[in-house]
Design an enzyme around this catalytic site. Structure first.
Site, mmCIF file in Angstrom:
data_model
loop_
_atom_site.group_PDB
_atom_site.id
_atom_site.type_symbol
_atom_site.label_atom_id
_atom_site.label_comp_id
_atom_site.label_asym_id
_atom_site.label_seq_id
_atom_site.Cartn_x
_atom_site.Cartn_y
_atom_site.Cartn_z
ATOM 1 N N TYR A 170 0.817 -1.227 0.000
ATOM 2 C CA TYR A 170 0.000 0.000 0.000
ATOM 3 C C TYR A 170 0.848 1.274 0.000
ATOM 4 C CZ TYR A 170 -3.595 -3.258 1.811
ATOM 5 O OH TYR A 170 -4.456 -4.303 2.006
ATOM 6 N N TYR A 216 -14.539 -4.340 2.741
ATOM 7 C CA TYR A 216 -13.177 -4.778 2.425
ATOM 8 C C TYR A 216 -13.086 -6.245 2.840
ATOM 9 C CZ TYR A 216 -8.204 -5.566 2.437
ATOM 10 O OH TYR A 216 -6.961 -6.095 2.187
ATOM 11 N N ASP A 240 -17.474 -12.530 7.173
ATOM 12 C CA ASP A 240 -16.025 -12.373 7.132
ATOM 13 C C ASP A 240 -15.624 -11.782 8.484
ATOM 14 O OD1 ASP A 240 -13.450 -11.482 6.911
ATOM 15 O OD2 ASP A 240 -13.743 -10.410 5.017
ATOM 16 N N LYS A 270 -6.219 -13.482 11.014
ATOM 17 C CA LYS A 270 -5.579 -12.547 11.963
ATOM 18 C C LYS A 270 -5.386 -13.136 13.361
ATOM 19 C CE LYS A 270 -7.130 -8.403 9.484
ATOM 20 N NZ LYS A 270 -5.927 -7.818 8.937
HETATM 21 C C1 LIG Z 1 -12.419 -8.120 6.965
HETATM 22 C C2 LIG Z 1 -11.162 -8.593 6.319
HETATM 23 N N1 LIG Z 1 -11.214 -9.655 5.496
HETATM 24 C C3 LIG Z 1 -10.112 -10.140 4.902
HETATM 25 C C4 LIG Z 1 -8.888 -9.562 5.119
HETATM 26 C C5 LIG Z 1 -7.663 -10.106 4.418
HETATM 27 O O1 LIG Z 1 -6.851 -10.769 5.293
HETATM 28 P P1 LIG Z 1 -5.309 -11.023 4.885
HETATM 29 O O2 LIG Z 1 -4.633 -9.713 4.915
HETATM 30 O O3 LIG Z 1 -4.819 -11.983 5.927
HETATM 31 O O4 LIG Z 1 -5.319 -11.638 3.514
HETATM 32 C C6 LIG Z 1 -8.777 -8.468 5.969
HETATM 33 C C7 LIG Z 1 -7.478 -7.814 6.217
HETATM 34 O O5 LIG Z 1 -7.373 -6.751 6.780
HETATM 35 C C8 LIG Z 1 -9.952 -7.959 6.582
HETATM 36 O O6 LIG Z 1 -9.923 -6.888 7.385
#
Ligand SMILES: Cc1ncc(COP(=O)(O)O)c(C=O)c1O
Length: 400
Positions: A6, A133, A223, A250
């Site tokens: 980024y 996102y 998610d 995470k």
């Molecule tokens: C809600 C959400 N889904 C998916 C992801 C993607 O995860 P990764 O960075 O481990 O690919 C993130 C990353 O910040 C996220 O906040």
């Protein structure tokens, strides 16, 4: 050369070099920094966490990795059993992968194939939220809705198989009337939209979504890569409204090793369980079920209960409300607080220019983005440490 995320490599500020990371602190050559964002919200129990580190080391003495293609091992079996017992309802079927983005990709692929396996090839559309996102891989970008991350997809024009709606019940109901029979899934970051700007919405929206998904036979995907493990003040939002598919990442390993999981309910798994080979889920990341990651994740789940993290996140919310609610400045648009997340949204991104260095000089590592200055600190912070993070934020507005 390292290509950083980024960032415009041509003019980016030099990153701080971390020499040691322990508990909630990051150490550079000249500073001890309280990490207010837990390494992108993942290091929820702090760095070099003793139980997680020990679990990884013990497993490394045996073996670090074997693939799950035709092989299995104790750490992955124990973790999947633990998750099945720990997660709500019949969210029992665990498909592991190496990152949150891939866990969401798998969830979306599962949802599409769930209908294809039932002979319904016209369920092609995914309903998603504005400002969503879900990761940086292509399909997750297409269900995402944040121009700052996903603008590259504009070269393809609008994706006809993705519909975005705001987090309003009227819009939700309208979308189901219009698209309900074409949808395979409705995907959401439940209650808290992170990278889209720490936007928060009401549980009533998700309860209504559950009803409509049942009525129209649409799979509901949560998610919880960011919201899981206490961040909203719920252990998982899935404890309150049960989705059909849940993606976690995470905090799964306490942020100690990249790993993620897509967990499905029985009805989803059953649609794949068949004699026909083409009904199998054709996905298999090389490092899925990595033994070190599984050992870390098992320790992370045990810690979650031992440390009573849900209660801790709720306490963090109280502290944030006491420290931030009512704080005003003409440059502040809104202050939003939920569980272990607090965000000050300003009108203009310029208002936050220079904040990172300002915080550094006061012993805090922060990384505001766009118009959002936020904290998603590890749960192990003392109240004094938490208050210090908010004091630095307030000082910025008073000084600048
Ligand atoms: C809600 C959400 N889904 C998916 C992801 C993607 O995860 P990764 O960075 O481990 O690919 C993130 C990353 O910040 C996220 O906040």
């Amino acid at each position: 050369m390292i290509w950083y995320p980024y960032q415009q490599m041509k003019n980016m500020n030099a990153p701080y070099e971390i020499l040691k990371a322990e508990g909630p602190y990051l150490y550079t050559k000249d500073a001890k920094l309280l990490d207010s964002i837990s390494s992108w919200w993942s290091v929820i129990y702090g760095y070099h966490q003793p139980q997680i580190t020990a679990a990884i080391c013990q497993q490394a003495e045996k073996f670090s990795h074997v693939m799950l293609g035709g092989l299995t091992h104790k750490p992955v079996e124990e973790l999947s059993e633990k998750l099945a017992a720990w997660l709500p309802g019949d969210l029992d079927y665990c498909f592991f992968s190496d990152s949150g983005s891939v866990a969401v990709e798998v969830a979306l692929k599962m949802a599409l194939q769930y209908y294809v396996n039932r002979g319904e090839n016209d369920r092609r559309t995914v309903l998603a939220l504005e400002h969503a996102y879900h990761g940086d891989t292509f399909k997750t970008m297409s269900v995402g809705d944040d121009e700052d991350y996903h603008f590259i997809l504009q070269v393809y024009g609008k994706n006809p198989y993705v519909v975005h709606i705001p987090t309003e019940i009227a819009a939700l109901e309208k979308a189901f009337v219009r698209y309900g029979h074409e949808l395979n899934a409705f995907i959401v970051e439940p209650l808290l939209q992170g990278a889209g700007g720490m936007r928060m919405y009401d549980i009533a929206f998700l309860k209504r979504a559950r009803e409509l998904c049942d009525e129209y036979d649409v799979l509901l995907i949560f998610d919880e890569v960011a919201t899981g493990f206490g961040r909203t003040g719920h252990r998982f939002v899935a404890d309150v409204v049960l989705p059909d598919i849940l993606a976690l990442g995470k905090g799964l390993t306490g942020g100690h090793i990249g790993h993620a999981v897509t967990v499905a309910r029985k009805k989803v798994f059953t649609a794949f369980y068949d004699d026909a080979p083409e009904k199998a889920l054709m996905h298999g990341p090389t490092f899925m079920g990595n033994a070190l990651a599984c050992a870390a994740a098992k320790a992370s789940i045990e810690l979650y209960d031992q440390l009573n993290v849900t209660a801790r996140a709720r306490h963090m919310e109280e502290v944030a409300r006491k420290e931030l609610a009512g704080f005003t400045d003409p440059r502040i648009r809104e202050i939003r607080i939920m569980g272990g997340c607090a965000c000050i949204e300003v009108y203009n991104a310029e208002t936050l220019a220079g904040y990172q260095q300002f915080a550094y000089e006061r012993g805090v590592f922060a990384r505001p983005f766009l118009t959002y200055l936020y904290s998603m600190a590890p749960y192990i912070l003392t109240d004094e440490e938490l208050i210090h993070i908010y004091d630095v934020m307030k000082e910025w507005f008073r000084n600048a």
